[in-house]
Enzyme design. Structure first.
Site, mmCIF file in Angstrom:
data_model
loop_
_atom_site.group_PDB
_atom_site.id
_atom_site.type_symbol
_atom_site.label_atom_id
_atom_site.label_comp_id
_atom_site.label_asym_id
_atom_site.label_seq_id
_atom_site.Cartn_x
_atom_site.Cartn_y
_atom_site.Cartn_z
ATOM 1 N N THR A 104 0.839 -1.208 0.000
ATOM 2 C CA THR A 104 0.000 0.000 0.000
ATOM 3 C C THR A 104 0.870 1.253 0.000
ATOM 4 O O THR A 104 2.087 1.175 -0.221
ATOM 5 C CB THR A 104 -1.021 -0.062 1.165
ATOM 6 O OG1 THR A 104 -1.936 1.025 1.028
ATOM 7 C CG2 THR A 104 -0.369 0.007 2.531
ATOM 8 N N LYS A 146 3.550 1.131 -3.957
ATOM 9 C CA LYS A 146 3.013 0.281 -5.035
ATOM 10 C C LYS A 146 3.862 0.324 -6.301
ATOM 11 O O LYS A 146 3.896 -0.643 -7.049
ATOM 12 C CB LYS A 146 1.582 0.708 -5.377
ATOM 13 C CG LYS A 146 0.603 0.259 -4.327
ATOM 14 C CD LYS A 146 -0.810 0.667 -4.652
ATOM 15 C CE LYS A 146 -1.692 0.316 -3.476
ATOM 16 N NZ LYS A 146 -3.016 0.855 -3.550
ATOM 17 N N ASN A 154 -0.120 -4.078 -6.015
ATOM 18 C CA ASN A 154 -0.650 -4.058 -4.636
ATOM 19 C C ASN A 154 -0.676 -5.462 -4.021
ATOM 20 O O ASN A 154 -1.002 -5.615 -2.863
ATOM 21 C CB ASN A 154 -2.056 -3.434 -4.574
ATOM 22 C CG ASN A 154 -3.130 -4.419 -4.963
ATOM 23 O OD1 ASN A 154 -2.944 -5.195 -5.886
ATOM 24 N ND2 ASN A 154 -4.239 -4.401 -4.252
ATOM 25 N N ASP A 208 -6.199 -3.974 -7.218
ATOM 26 C CA ASP A 208 -6.973 -2.728 -7.056
ATOM 27 C C ASP A 208 -7.914 -2.535 -8.250
ATOM 28 O O ASP A 208 -9.028 -2.025 -8.088
ATOM 29 C CB ASP A 208 -6.041 -1.507 -6.970
ATOM 30 C CG ASP A 208 -5.441 -1.332 -5.580
ATOM 31 O OD1 ASP A 208 -5.996 -1.883 -4.609
ATOM 32 O OD2 ASP A 208 -4.404 -0.647 -5.480
ATOM 33 N N GLY A 225 -5.270 12.797 -7.838
ATOM 34 C CA GLY A 225 -4.138 11.925 -7.530
ATOM 35 C C GLY A 225 -3.569 11.302 -8.782
ATOM 36 O O GLY A 225 -4.252 11.229 -9.818
ATOM 37 N N GLY A 264 -1.000 8.550 -8.277
ATOM 38 C CA GLY A 264 -0.157 7.464 -7.761
ATOM 39 C C GLY A 264 -0.665 6.106 -8.236
ATOM 40 O O GLY A 264 -1.364 6.002 -9.258
ATOM 41 N N ALA A 278 -2.957 4.011 -7.043
ATOM 42 C CA ALA A 278 -4.406 3.803 -7.072
ATOM 43 C C ALA A 278 -5.035 4.564 -8.239
ATOM 44 O O ALA A 278 -5.995 4.086 -8.856
ATOM 45 C CB ALA A 278 -5.024 4.262 -5.749
ATOM 46 N N ASN A 313 -3.537 16.810 -9.622
ATOM 47 C CA ASN A 313 -2.527 16.265 -8.707
ATOM 48 C C ASN A 313 -1.680 17.380 -8.124
ATOM 49 O O ASN A 313 -1.479 18.420 -8.751
ATOM 50 C CB ASN A 313 -1.625 15.264 -9.452
ATOM 51 C CG ASN A 313 -0.897 14.351 -8.479
ATOM 52 O OD1 ASN A 313 -1.505 13.839 -7.540
ATOM 53 N ND2 ASN A 313 0.394 14.142 -8.685
ATOM 54 N N TYR A 340 -10.863 4.903 2.940
ATOM 55 C CA TYR A 340 -11.925 4.158 3.630
ATOM 56 C C TYR A 340 -11.903 4.342 5.144
ATOM 57 O O TYR A 340 -12.833 3.912 5.828
ATOM 58 C CB TYR A 340 -11.840 2.655 3.287
ATOM 59 C CG TYR A 340 -10.604 1.988 3.851
ATOM 60 C CD1 TYR A 340 -9.446 1.875 3.084
ATOM 61 C CD2 TYR A 340 -10.582 1.503 5.153
ATOM 62 C CE1 TYR A 340 -8.314 1.290 3.597
ATOM 63 C CE2 TYR A 340 -9.443 0.917 5.679
ATOM 64 C CZ TYR A 340 -8.318 0.807 4.892
ATOM 65 O OH TYR A 340 -7.187 0.233 5.423
#
Ligand code: NAP
Length: 287
Positions: A62, A66, A87, A102, A126, A128, A130, A150, A226
């Site tokens: 994580t 990654k 991941n 993912d 973002g 990255g 994910a 970003n 989350y």
């Protein structure tokens, strides 16, 4: 000795993965222990060598490793190859193989709202690991207009270059280009947060990448963060009666795919989701 797997990242105080995995392994009688490895970057390679003994079956990777982990693996496959982000490591015949579950987690989470609908325009915060998984999943769903926002522009440009061969319009902004971002958000089918903004333990828990003027009741907001379940972004979306997809759905689905790769077993979504929800709502301890 019992086989073991675990999660490698930094920080990991927010992670419910060990509780979620160990709960389902016990419930299904899977003889695996899932550990938490909060590792600083200069120790990443030596840590992987240390844990890679005969009982090691694999690991989840994580934030923020990654992409950095790729150079320490023997092979990368499928979605991991395309996104350059791993991941899940699977140990197979003494080889460390990198996968990206993912993408599966994102696809299953998107199905909750969109079913088989095409998603044409999306704003992703973002750039990255994910975010790359999100772009990959969205291109499969017919995306033809992508807006990346970003903190570091060059990282977003590099990400776009990765998907250069694909027929999809794209724009890149940094957070201070507010009018352009607002207009993109209000005209898009989907807004995804893949940054650490809003994440417990990040130092940015009370921050949302956008304010309430960027969304309306037609917006669909997917926050990959989350923990907490109700991030600042999700709270704003709920106040606006927008549609929400919580990161916990993705967390559980990507974990199910990792467990399948390690053990061949496909655990129940509901069992794992309910366990995590109780932990995140403070009804159970995060062990
Ligand atoms: P990553 O590869 O390290 O990327 C982090 C991203 O966050 C980068 O775009 C980075 O921008 C941005 N960022 C970092 N600090 C920031 C700040 N102070 N302000 C604004 N942007 C900042 O991490 P990742 O693996 O993609 O994960 C990103 C997030 O997605 C995390 O919150 C993670 O928990 C979540 N996630 C959730 C799931 C799930 O199952 N729900 C799965 C994967 C990831 P720069 O390029 O400027 O550094």
């Amino acid at each position: 000795m019992k086989k073991f797997a675990g999660i490698i990242g930094y920080p990991l105080s927010h992670s419910v993965s060990p509780s979620m995995h160990n709960f389902i392994y016990q419930k299904l009688g899977i003889e695996v222990e899932y550990k938490k490895w909060e590792i600083e970057e200069h120790n990443l390679e030596s840590h992987l060598e240390t844990i890679n003994d005969e009982d090691f079956i694999g690991a989840n990777i994580t934030v923020p490793y990654k992409e950095k982990i790729v150079s320490f693996l023997d092979e990368i496959r499928d979605e991991a190859k395309f996104t350059g982000a791993v991941n899940t490591i699977v140990k197979n015949d003494n080889q460390l193989i990198g996968y990206n579950t993912d993408v599966y987690g994102i696809e299953k989470a998107l199905d909750i709202k969109f079913k088989n609908d095409v998603i044409k325009k999306a704003v992703i915060f973002g750039a990255g690991g994910a975010a790359k998984a999100a772009v990959y999943a969205l291109l499969r769903r017919g995306l033809n207009n992508l807006i990346i926002v970003n903190r570091t522009k060059i990282n977003a440009i590099k990400m776009i270059d990765k998907f250069n061969d694909v027929n999809c319009d794209h724009s890149v902004f940094t957070f201070n280009e507010k009018p352009q971002i607002k207009s993109a958000c209000l005209s898009s089918d989907l807004i995804i947060n893949t940054t650490i903004l809003g994440m417990k333990g990040s130092g940015y828990e009370d921050i949302s990448p956008i304010d309430c003027t960027f969304i309306d009741s037609n917006s669909v907001i997917f926050d990959m963060v989350y923990n907490p379940t109700k991030t600042q972004l999700i709270k704003i979306a709920l106040d606006k009666n927008a549609h929400i997809i919580e990161g916990l759905n993705m967390l559980v689905y990507q974990a199910i795919k990792s467990i399948e790769l390690w053990t061949g077993i496909h655990p129940s979504f509901e069992d794992m989701y309910n366990k995590c929800k109780e932990i995140l709502e403070g009804k159970l301890n995060n062990e």
